[in-house]
Write a protein that holds these residues in place. Structure first.
Motif, short mmCIF file in Angstrom:
data_model
loop_
_atom_site.label_atom_id
_atom_site.label_comp_id
_atom_site.label_asym_id
_atom_site.label_seq_id
_atom_site.Cartn_x
_atom_site.Cartn_y
_atom_site.Cartn_z
N ALA A 1 4.11 -1.84 7.47
CA ALA A 1 3.92 -3.37 7.21
C ALA A 1 3.11 -4.05 6.83
O ALA A 1 3.54 -5.06 5.96
N ALA A 2 2.28 -2.87 5.94
CA ALA A 2 1.34 -3.00 5.33
C ALA A 2 2.10 -3.69 4.15
O ALA A 2 1.69 -4.89 3.22
N VAL A 3 3.25 -2.77 3.22
CA VAL A 3 4.09 -3.60 2.02
C VAL A 3 4.46 -4.50 2.40
O VAL A 3 4.79 -6.24 1.99
N TYR A 4 5.50 -5.14 3.80
CA TYR A 4 6.59 -6.33 3.82
C TYR A 4 5.40 -7.05 3.89
O TYR A 4 6.06 -8.36 3.68
N ARG A 5 4.08 -7.22 4.62
CA ARG A 5 3.21 -8.41 4.81
C ARG A 5 3.63 -9.04 2.70
O ARG A 5 2.90 -10.07 3.22
N ASP A 6 3.44 -8.28 2.29
CA ASP A 6 2.82 -8.21 0.96
C ASP A 6 3.19 -8.05 -0.50
O ASP A 6 2.64 -7.28 -1.17
N THR A 7 4.30 -8.31 -0.43
CA THR A 7 5.14 -6.51 -1.39
C THR A 7 4.61 -6.82 -2.40
O THR A 7 4.85 -5.77 -3.09
N TYR A 8 4.37 -7.94 -2.98
CA TYR A 8 3.83 -7.72 -4.55
C TYR A 8 2.06 -7.35 -4.34
O TYR A 8 1.68 -7.77 -5.87
N ALA A 9 1.48 -7.17 -3.55
CA ALA A 9 0.65 -7.25 -4.01
C ALA A 9 -0.14 -5.41 -4.62
O ALA A 9 0.17 -4.57 -5.05
N ALA A 10 -1.63 -5.73 -5.10
CA ALA A 10 -1.90 -5.18 -6.54
C ALA A 10 -2.52 -3.85 -5.77
O ALA A 10 -1.81 -2.44 -5.74
N THR A 11 -2.62 -3.59 -4.35
CA THR A 11 -2.92 -2.61 -3.40
C THR A 11 -3.18 -2.52 -2.39
O THR A 11 -2.38 -3.97 -1.72
#
Length: 564
Positions: free
Chosen positions: A217-227
């Motif tokens: 879920a953390a990836v799908y919420r903000d796919t391009y996040a640095a972390t």
């Protein structure tokens, strides 16, 4: 010769798939036009196509290519400077330089969106069916739409929402897309039964998909996040759904690791959800032949069934096995790495083998390969009538002096692209009924299995604000200790996220999980053989240009992903 899936009720109902899948349109003739069929037959004819695209999705040049060749687990150079060239698409995929015209990206997109389209058709058609199973079939169709949507979210960063056949799809990204999939899975979970798997969606399969969804879920919420920010409440849900599966006692870790990938794996108690490829279905053998040499012939009855000199593992991935098991060789230390079936590898005198017992080695194949010797289209035999097994050379490539001696080194250079470079993978069994190497694969292709449930639970425990490394270590060692058909891998003595990432590589190599894992663990922008691209926008793939062109009459409807 190719077998086709023929669903007679579907053929009579004339379900027509429109080729451009972006708007997810289907045309279905009224059920009243179907004569001589019971509601049961009609219902079965409606649900079957919802699953029928799964073998296509899980081909070597579709989902596998996107999930594995883009990572450190698989690399595919121009073999001999010519084979597998395909205008450089596999080089680009590995280097994270894929473009929107890549045919593998396009085909993956089309197969998945066709699956969504067929699910929508079933969702609109099944409610009026009076067969007692229609309610469960309807839940399966809705759940499969959610699963296909998980794939589009993971690969392309979006989902399509469509309930009415007459409407255009709506597109969601980020948190709304995540919540949509979650709500759909939660809606069908109470309706599904516990025992319809692994080839059909069941209640435990939905639990497993929910665990996978919450974990990412953390990836799908903000796919391009640095972390990525992993929320405690998400990790609690991962643990909750994994607990449900484990405590159901329906599943068991397989004592023999490679039995999970054999022809008769449909009833293996570790499988939770899989692509059903049994004898009466449209199974393929591509996961087994793709990596083998063109001079490896696994079936004595079929002298045309061979490998294709495809991808190998990178030296980087191989070294993770070596370093983790020093001073032992990984083939000795971990039963997941290799299984010897041909005794000639340990006893050179065993050069004559009964045809009925001939079976090639499994796992990661290194060094000089031995096998059947084909001359003038037939296999050579010993004087006693048994099959001759000997050192093999690249005869089919017109290189009779080049031994099929797989090397650790492989890259995109001329030398590194030769036919013998790279350690190969024979994880799925080369199906005994394959006549051409390509068709008649009868092993179910795994989507979810119990080992993943234990390792997802372990990861969730590690990602909590207050990590529970002891409990995570116990879950990992449970999986390691389970492979008791031979000496299992030794238990680990500590656990961290880096160790867990390494362990997931050992357990799930070439199972279409690596790209998703690498992104979640922050490894996808790293460097490995022939790959140094650090662009975070390459975490998801471009939307195929054909899809964007097909939607050009709807301005702003389908926009290309960032960086493409």
């Amino acid at each position: 010769m190719t077998r086709k899936i023929i669903f007679v009720p579907l053929a009579l109902m004339c379900v027509v798939i429109i080729a451009g899948c972006t708007k997810l349109n289907e045309q279905v003739l009224d059920e009243s036009s179907v004569t001589g069929l019971t509601d049961k037959q009609i219902a079965e004819g409606i649900i079957a196509p919802v699953y029928a695209r799964l073998p296509n999705i899980f081909q070597h040049t579709t989902y596998f290519a996107l999930q594995e060749i883009s990572t450190d687990e698989a690399i595919l150079p121009y073999r001999g400077g010519t084979d597998w060239g395909d205008n450089g698409i596999y080089l680009s995929l590995h280097k994270h330089e894929t473009t929107s015209t890549d045919p593998n990206v396009r085909d993956t997109w089309n197969f998945i969106t066709t699956g969504i389209s067929r699910a929508v058709t079933a969702i609109n058609t099944l409610p009026t069916n009076t067969d007692p199973n229609a309610k469960i079939f309807l839940a399966e169709a809705r759940g499969m739409r959610a699963y296909y949507s998980m794939l589009t979210l993971d690969l392309f960063g979006l989902v399509f929402i469509k309930d009415d056949l007459g409407e255009s799809s709506k597109i969601l990204r980020g948190e709304p897309a995540l919540e949509y999939i979650k709500s759909e899975l939660l809606a069908v979970e109470p309706i599904l039964d516990n025992a319809s798997g692994p080839g059909r969606l069941s209640k435990p399969a939905v639990w497993g998909l929910l665990a996978r969804l919450y974990l990412n879920a953390a990836v799908y919420r903000d796919t391009y996040a640095a972390t990525f920010t992993f929320k405690n409440e998400d990790m609690d849900k991962v643990i909750e759904y994994c607990d449900k599966i484990i405590s159901s006692n329906q599943y068991a870790l397989a004592p023999e690791y490679f039995s999970l990938f054999s022809d008769n794996n449909h009833n293996n108690k570790e499988l939770i959800f899989a692509v059903d490829q049994r004898n009466d279905l449209n199974g393929h053998n591509r996961m087994a032949y793709f990596s083998l040499s063109g001079d490896q012939f696994p079936l004595p009855a079929y002298p045309n069934a061979n490998g294709t000199d495809g991808p190998a593992i990178t030296p980087d991935f191989y070294r993770t096995w070596v370093n983790a098991n020093l001073p032992l060789d990984p083939a000795v230390a971990d039963p997941r790495f290799y299984k010897q079936n041909l005794s000639i590898y340990s006893n050179p005198a065993d050069s004559c083998v009964d045809a009925s017992s001939y079976s090639i080695n499994r796992g990661i194949l290194r060094g000089q390969q031995y096998g059947l010797i084909r001359r003038n289209g037939v296999f050579l035999k010993c004087s006693n009538g048994k099959m001759l097994v000997s050192k093999i050379f690249h005869d089919t490539r017109n290189k009779p002096t080049l031994p099929v001696d797989f090397t650790e080194a492989i890259d995109f250079s001329v030398a590194g692209s030769n036919y013998n470079t790279g350690y190969r993978v024979e994880k799925y069994e080369f199906s005994k009924t394959s006549v051409s190497g390509r068709n008649f694969g009868e092993h179910d292709i795994i989507i979810l299995r119990l080992a993943d449930i234990y390792l997802m639970r372990a990861e969730a425990k590690l990602r909590k604000t207050t990590p529970d490394a002891t409990a995570a270590l116990a879950d990992v060692n449970m999986v390691r200790a389970a492979r008791t058909a031979t000496t299992p891998a030794k238990p680990l003595t500590s656990m961290s996220l880096d160790l867990l990432f390494r362990e997931r590589g050992f357990e799930f190599y070439w199972e279409c999980l690596r790209r998703t894992d690498m992104i979640r663990f922050g490894k996808y922008e790293g460097s490995w053989t022939e790959k140094s691209n650090t662009d975070r926008q390459k975490r998801i793939f471009p939307i195929p240009q054909t899809a964007i062109d097909g939607a050009s009459n709807l301005p702003g409807y389908l926009t290309q992903n960032q960086g493409y």
